[in-house]
Design a protein around this motif. Structure first.
Motif, PDB file in Angstrom:
ATOM      1  N   GLY A   1      -4.019   6.446   2.328  1.00 51.43           N
ATOM      2  CA  GLY A   1      -3.822   7.574   1.413  1.00 51.43           C
ATOM      3  C   GLY A   1      -3.875   7.169  -0.049  1.00 51.43           C
ATOM      4  O   GLY A   1      -3.241   7.766  -0.898  1.00 51.43           O
ATOM      5  N   VAL A   2      -4.625   6.105  -0.328  1.00 52.52           N
ATOM      6  CA  VAL A   2      -4.752   5.624  -1.711  1.00 52.52           C
ATOM      7  C   VAL A   2      -6.165   5.922  -2.191  1.00 52.52           C
ATOM      8  O   VAL A   2      -7.139   5.585  -1.496  1.00 52.52           O
ATOM      9  CB  VAL A   2      -4.460   4.100  -1.779  1.00 52.52           C
ATOM     10  N   PHE A   3      -6.271   6.571  -3.363  1.00 53.29           N
ATOM     11  CA  PHE A   3      -7.609   6.951  -3.833  1.00 53.29           C
ATOM     12  C   PHE A   3      -7.882   6.519  -5.267  1.00 53.29           C
ATOM     13  O   PHE A   3      -8.926   6.815  -5.818  1.00 53.29           O
ATOM     14  CB  PHE A   3      -7.806   8.472  -3.675  1.00 53.29           C
ATOM     15  N   ASP A   4      -6.927   5.817  -5.881  1.00 45.19           N
ATOM     16  CA  ASP A   4      -7.118   5.377  -7.261  1.00 45.19           C
ATOM     17  C   ASP A   4      -7.634   3.938  -7.298  1.00 45.19           C
ATOM     18  O   ASP A   4      -7.599   3.223  -6.305  1.00 45.19           O
ATOM     19  CB  ASP A   4      -5.783   5.434  -8.013  1.00 45.19           C
TER      20      ASP A   4
ATOM     21  N   ASP B   1      -8.738   1.885   1.764  1.00 46.80           N
ATOM     22  CA  ASP B   1      -7.800   2.698   0.975  1.00 46.80           C
ATOM     23  C   ASP B   1      -7.488   4.054   1.606  1.00 46.80           C
ATOM     24  O   ASP B   1      -6.330   4.480   1.628  1.00 46.80           O
ATOM     25  CB  ASP B   1      -8.340   2.929  -0.452  1.00 46.80           C
ATOM     26  N   GLY B   2      -8.529   4.733   2.108  1.00 49.00           N
ATOM     27  CA  GLY B   2      -8.343   6.070   2.678  1.00 49.00           C
ATOM     28  C   GLY B   2      -7.318   6.072   3.799  1.00 49.00           C
ATOM     29  O   GLY B   2      -6.517   6.994   3.928  1.00 49.00           O
TER      30      GLY B   2
ATOM     31  N   ARG C   1       2.893   8.806  -6.486  1.00 48.17           N
ATOM     32  CA  ARG C   1       3.087  10.231  -6.193  1.00 48.17           C
ATOM     33  C   ARG C   1       4.353  10.757  -6.881  1.00 48.17           C
ATOM     34  O   ARG C   1       4.340  11.795  -7.528  1.00 48.17           O
ATOM     35  CB  ARG C   1       3.206  10.434  -4.674  1.00 48.17           C
TER      36      ARG C   1
ATOM     37  N   ASP D   1     -12.214   2.413 -13.844  1.00 42.08           N
ATOM     38  CA  ASP D   1     -13.134   1.987 -12.778  1.00 42.08           C
ATOM     39  C   ASP D   1     -14.266   1.152 -13.382  1.00 42.08           C
ATOM     40  O   ASP D   1     -14.826   1.520 -14.407  1.00 42.08           O
ATOM     41  CB  ASP D   1     -13.706   3.223 -12.060  1.00 42.08           C
TER      42      ASP D   1
ATOM     43  N   PRO E   1     -11.335   0.999  -5.680  1.00 37.40           N
ATOM     44  CA  PRO E   1     -11.435   1.580  -4.346  1.00 37.40           C
ATOM     45  C   PRO E   1     -12.212   0.705  -3.360  1.00 37.40           C
ATOM     46  O   PRO E   1     -13.219   0.121  -3.735  1.00 37.40           O
ATOM     47  CB  PRO E   1     -12.209   2.884  -4.571  1.00 37.40           C
TER      48      PRO E   1
ATOM     49  N   TYR F   1       0.851  -1.200   0.000  1.00 37.94           N
ATOM     50  CA  TYR F   1       0.000   0.000   0.000  1.00 37.94           C
ATOM     51  C   TYR F   1       0.884   1.245   0.000  1.00 37.94           C
ATOM     52  O   TYR F   1       0.705   2.180  -0.783  1.00 37.94           O
ATOM     53  CB  TYR F   1      -0.871   0.033   1.266  1.00 37.94           C
TER      54      TYR F   1
ATOM     55  N   TYR G   1     -12.925   0.200   1.283  1.00 43.35           N
ATOM     56  CA  TYR G   1     -13.001   0.973   2.528  1.00 43.35           C
ATOM     57  C   TYR G   1     -11.659   1.215   3.227  1.00 43.35           C
ATOM     58  O   TYR G   1     -11.516   2.170   3.981  1.00 43.35           O
ATOM     59  CB  TYR G   1     -14.001   0.306   3.487  1.00 43.35           C
TER      60      TYR G   1
ATOM     61  N   ARG H   1       1.595   3.772  -3.279  1.00 40.50           N
ATOM     62  CA  ARG H   1       1.164   5.162  -3.118  1.00 40.50           C
ATOM     63  C   ARG H   1       2.323   6.124  -3.400  1.00 40.50           C
ATOM     64  O   ARG H   1       2.187   7.079  -4.159  1.00 40.50           O
ATOM     65  CB  ARG H   1       0.668   5.382  -1.686  1.00 40.50           C
TER      66      ARG H   1
END
Ligand code: ATP
Ligand code: MG
Length: 279
Positions: free
Chosen positions: A237-240, A233-234, A135, A176, A229, A127, A231, A131
Motif C-alpha cells: 500500500g505504498v505509492f510514494d 510497493d503496491g 497516512r 522522483d 517506486p 513498510y 514492484y 505507510r
C-alpha cells in the motif's frame, strides 16, 4: 620444516594477532613452542589492556558506539525518528517481500512454528510503519530502526546468525528521479560519520529489490540501499517515492576496528569488544 600448529595459529587468530603471526619455520619443536608462548603472552596482555580500557574509559564496545554514532547522526542531523518493531514477524510478510519458498533467503529463515519467524530483515515492518505514519501525519516520513535480524548462514567470517541491522528509510521526501542521488548522499554521510574513508558505491542485482546500491569496503558489503517506486510497493500500500539503506553494524564495527572476523564485533558471550574472554 617445523611451523606453528593449527591449534597455535587458531589461538593467535582468536587473540587478534592474525596480522603478526610469524610465517617462519623453526629449528625444533621446543623453539617453536617457546616463540608461540611469547606471542600468546604478548597478545593476552594486549587483550587484557583493551578490556581494562573498555571497563574504565570507553564503557561501551565498538558495536554499541558504532550504533550510537549512526543513531545520533540520523536523529540530530537528518531529522529521522527512531522506531522499534517486533523481531517476530509472520510468514505472510516474508512472502510479500518476494521471499517465497523457492528463494535463497527463505532457506535462511528461522521458523517459529508454521507461520511465524525471526525477521531476516527490517523492511516488512518498516513498510507498514512508514505507510501508516505518512497516512496519519500527511507529511513526508523519515524513520529508522536498529535491531537484530536472523539468518541461518554458513558461518563464514562475515556472516552471523544474529546480526544488527540499521535500516533507514524516507518516504515522500524526495522528488522522483533523484532517488539514487539521495541514496548515495546518505551512504557517503554515514561513512563520514563512521570515519570510514575508503569505500565504493556499487550497483548490484538483488532478488528482492532487483537492484541495490551497495557500500563496499575492501570487497565487503557493509550496507545495501534500494529505492522506489518499485514492484513490491503496491503489495504494501505504498505509492510514494522512497529511499532506504540497510547497514550491517557488526561489519561496520569490524571495519572500524580492523577485525578480520565479524564474530569479534558481534553480540557474544565469548568475546567482549573484540577480545576473547578466555584469557
Ligand atoms: P551478503 O550478500 O554479504 O550475505 P546480503 O546482501 O544478503 O549480504 P542484505 O540483505 O543486503 O545482505 O542486508 C543488509 C546488510 O546487512 C548487508 O549489507 C550486511 O552488511 C548486513 N548483513 C547481512 N547478512 C548478514 C549476516 N548474516 N551477518 C552480518 N551482517 C549481515
Ligand atoms: Mg545486500
Amino acid at each position: 620444516m617445523i611451523e606453528f600448529t593449527t591449534t597455535q595459529r587458531e589461538r593467535l587468530a582468536e587473540l587478534g594477532a592474525d596480522e603478526s603471526i610469524p610465517t617462519d619455520t623453526f629449528s625444533s619443536e621446543s623453539e617453536r613452542n617457546r616463540v608461540f608462548q611469547e606471542k600468546e603472552n604478548e597478545w593476552v596482555r594486549i587483550n587484557r589492556d583493551r578490556i581494562d580500557t573498555l571497563l574504565n574509559e570507553r564503557r561501551e564496545p565498538i558495536l554499541l558506539s558504532t550504533i550510537r554514532l549512526m543513531e545520533d547522526w540520523l536523529k540530530q542531523e537528518e531529522g529521522y525518528t527512531q522506531v522499534a518493531t517486533p523481531s517476530i514477524i509472520t510468514g505472510d510478510m516474508l512472502s510479500r517481500m518476494n521471499i517465497g519458498e523457492d528463494s535463497d533467503l527463505s532457506q535462511q529463515v528461522f521458523w517459529l512454528g508454521r507461520n511465524k519467524c525471526l525477521r531476516p530483515m527490517l523492511a516488512p515492518n518498516l513498510y507498514i510503519m512508514m505507510r501508516e505514519l505518512k497516512r496519519i501525519s500527511g507529511q513526508p516520513v523519515k524513520i529508522f530502526e536498529c535491531g537484530s535480524c536472523f539468518r541461518k548462514e554458513s558461518q563464514g567470517s562475515q556472516h552471523l546468525n544474529e546480526f544488527t541491522m540499521l535500516n533507514m528509510v524516507e518516504l515522500a521526501a524526495t522528488e522522483d528521479g533523484r532517488q539514487a542521488e539521495v541514496l548515495e548522499a546518505y551512504a557517503r554521510s554515514a561513512m563520514k560519520i563512521l570515519g570510514i574513508e575508503k569505500y565504493e558505491l556499487v550497483r548490484e542485482e538483488s532478488v528482492v529489490y532487483k537492484e541495490t546500491i551497495d557500500v563496499i569496503v575492501d570487497g565487503l558489503e557493509v550496507a545495501s540501499g534500494a529505492y522506489g517506486p518499485m514492484y513490491l510497493d503496491g503489495r504494501w500500500g505504498v505509492f510514494d517515492v522512497w529511499v532506504g539503506i540497510g547497514f550491517g553494524l557488526e561489519r561496520l564495527a569490524a571495519v572500524r576496528s580492523g577485525f578480520k572476523n565479524i564474530r569479534r564485533a558481534g553480540k557474544s558471550i565469548t568475546y567482549i569488544d573484540g577480545s576473547p574472554l578466555n584469557i
